[in-house]
Design a protein around this motif. Structure first.
Motif: not given
Length: 333
Positions: A314-319, A284-287, A301-305
């Motif tokens: 969500w179009s992309s995700c990164a652990q 929703g905002e920059a992590l 686990e932490l994922w940046n969406m």
């Protein structure tokens, strides 16, 4: 030929025979997990069978009200298991829902109702006077007996995959709300991908904290039902108060939560020490780097969406596994 820049997923054999629209796919899944807990709100628990039957009663009632495929139905309800059942009922008849958050200012709600061209509105007594007149209004405080008398069978409605599932209003680049129309096929693709990565399992418990008018609620409300997991619906008062949210997380032993950086900071400031089984999604905002470091210390686990509403949540995700470099956006889903 159009090139695929993200991973291409094949439907599993059992999924290939399943319905390709959201409401009917959730009905299909409800048969697989019938007696498992589907949703908890305060003291009330609904099994998959009970939620499916209640949402089908909503669908039958909407058909009785002449709601048809392609119609737009506004939904202005307080957060509860009944809100979720009504949503799924709307999807089962092929109408598209327009979420109207009761906490929004009156003028914003009025604009969204007018701009979307709603034919129908589902709301409750406490909100009716705030909302502009719509041709057909279903007041949930007046229809409980009528709803309970409806058939619990999921209606057999043919819904093309390109039919709109929902219309979400964003602020728009001009600051004026802009309606984004999202079809069933896109939502199905999104949920299918999210079930694989970041991943959700039938024995997981997800804490749903996001307003229906923010599209990331699509993941919170439908992904658990996609895989047989359990949803805990937090009230607005819970999700905006760190101590209350912490208490709810502990009470239900939730191990999956999606939230904005602001909500994660709220939880941390309440004294949350973490949950070793928790999968945390942040978007929703920059992590920020400092928040990523705090969260990595508190969860499994932490994922940046990342993703705009126009590309279906969500179009992309990164652990995220380290904090030596700023969190990346990962690969397309």
């Amino acid at each position: 030929m159009r090139q695929c820049i993200g991973p291409a997923h094949a439907w599993h054999e059992e999924q290939a025979k399943a319905p390709r629209t959201v409401g009917h796919y959730l009905h299909h899944q409800a048969q697989q997990f019938a007696e498992s807990d589907a949703v908890i709100f305060e003291q009330e628990v609904l099994s998959y069978r009970q939620l499916d039957e209640l949402s089908s009663q909503w669908a039958q009632l909407l058909l009785e009200e002449h709601v048809s495929v392609g119609d737009r139905v506004g939904l202005c309800l307080d957060r509860s298991q009944h809100m979720l059942a009504a949503l799924i009922g709307i999807l089962k008849v092929g109408a598209s829902y327009v979420p109207l958050d009761p906490d929004f200012p009156d003028d914003r709600l009025a604009y969204m109702i007018e701009d979307s061209g709603l034919q129908h509105l589902v709301t409750q007594e406490t909100h009716i006077k705030r909302l502009p007149s719509v041709a057909h209004i279903l007041n949930t405080d007046l229809i409980s007996e009528r709803l309970s008398q409806q058939n619990t069978a999921c209606p057999d409605v043919t819904i093309p995959e390109d039919t709109a599932a929902y219309i979400i209003y964003t602020s728009g680049s001009t600051g004026k709300p802009k309606g984004v129309v999202v079809p069933h096929a896109s939502v199905m693709n999104f949920l299918h991908s999210m079930a694989e990565k970041p991943g959700l399992q039938a024995d997981d418990t997800l804490m749903a904290v996001t307003t229906l008018s923010f599209d990331i609620a699509v993941l919170e409300l439908y992904l658990p039902l996609w895989v047989g997991a359990k949803i805990i619906i937090a009230k607005k008062q819970d999700s905006s108060d760190g101590r209350r949210l912490l208490s709810l997380l502990i009470k239900h032993q939730a191990n999956f939560m999606q939230a904005t950086p602001a909500t994660w900071r709220l939880l941390i400031s309440s004294g949350w020490q973490g949950e070793p089984r928790l999968k945390a999604l942040c978007g929703g905002e920059a992590l920020p780097l400092d928040l990523a470091e705090e969260l990595l210390q508190r969860c499994s686990e932490l994922w940046n969406m990342y993703g705009p509403t126009e590309t279906t949540v969500w179009s992309s995700c990164a652990q995220i596994t380290q904090t030596q470099t700023p969190p990346g956006l990962g690969l397309p889903i």
